[in-house]
Structures are given as structure tokens and as C-alpha cells.
Design an enzyme around this catalytic site. Structure first.
Site, PDB file in Angstrom:
ATOM      1  NE  ARG A  19      -1.936  -0.890   3.586  1.00 12.08           N
ATOM      2  CZ  ARG A  19      -2.743  -1.232   4.552  1.00 12.08           C
ATOM      3  NH1 ARG A  19      -3.792  -0.276   4.373  1.00 12.08           N
ATOM      4  NH2 ARG A  19      -2.292  -1.022   5.870  1.00 12.08           N
ATOM      5  CG  ASN A  37      -3.651  -4.721   3.422  1.00 15.09           C
ATOM      6  OD1 ASN A  37      -4.096  -5.302   2.193  1.00 15.09           O
ATOM      7  ND2 ASN A  37      -3.494  -4.641   4.471  1.00 15.09           N
TER       8      ASN A  37
END
Length: 92
Positions: A19, A37
Site C-alpha cells: 500500500r 487490503n
């Protein structure tokens, strides 16, 4: 022409810095959107921008950061409104 894509990345992609890497890469590519996620172990992204910028970001995600192993990437056109910037979101 501006496009929006929803991207799902499967493999060893969580707990790899994916990320944070995606936020940096999005800034480099000049796209907006978000990354998060998913509880099933995948990464989900919404990417928006000029066609070539979105393509560059999507292609970069096929490799991901050094600790990740991308097994599959699915990208589909989307119509969701995209916020300014590119941010990390909470797990969904």
C-alpha cells in the site's frame, strides 16, 4: 481521456509494504484514487487519470514492491467517483 479502473491484486501482497509503495507509485504516475487490503488477502485499488497514466500504474502493480509476489491482477473499468490524491484506506 480520463479513465477509472478498479484493480484487484492477488498473491503475497499484504504485509509487504504494497500500500505504501502504491501511494508512492501513484504519485509518480500522476493518478488519483485509493488502495486497501481486503480480508481475503488481496489488495484492491481504484485508479483514475489519463489512460496512459492508469495503464502505467496498473502495469507497475503486476510487479509490486520488492517483498511482494503478484500471482494475478484483475483490472476492470469502473465509474466510482475518485477523490483527489491517492490514499491508503482501512481494510474492507
Amino acid at each position: 481521456m480520463a479513465v477509472v479502473q478498479r484493480v484487484f491484486v492477488t498473491g503475497k501482497v499484504q504485509n509487504t509494504g504494497f500500500r505504501d509503495w502504491a501511494v508512492r507509485r501513484a504519485q509518480e504516475c500522476g493518478v488519483t484514487g485509493w488502495v486497501r487490503n481486503l480480508k481475503d488477502g488481496r489488495i484492491e485499488m481504484l485508479i483514475a487519470g489519463e489512460d496512459d497514466a492508469v495503464t502505467a500504474m496498473t502495469e507497475a502493480c503486476r510487479q509490486g514492491p520488492p517483498l511482494a509476489r503478484v500471482d494475478h491482477l484483475e483490472a476492470n473499468a469502473d465509474s466510482e467517483r475518485v477523490p483527489k490524491g491517492f490514499t491508503k484506506r482501512f481494510t474492507a
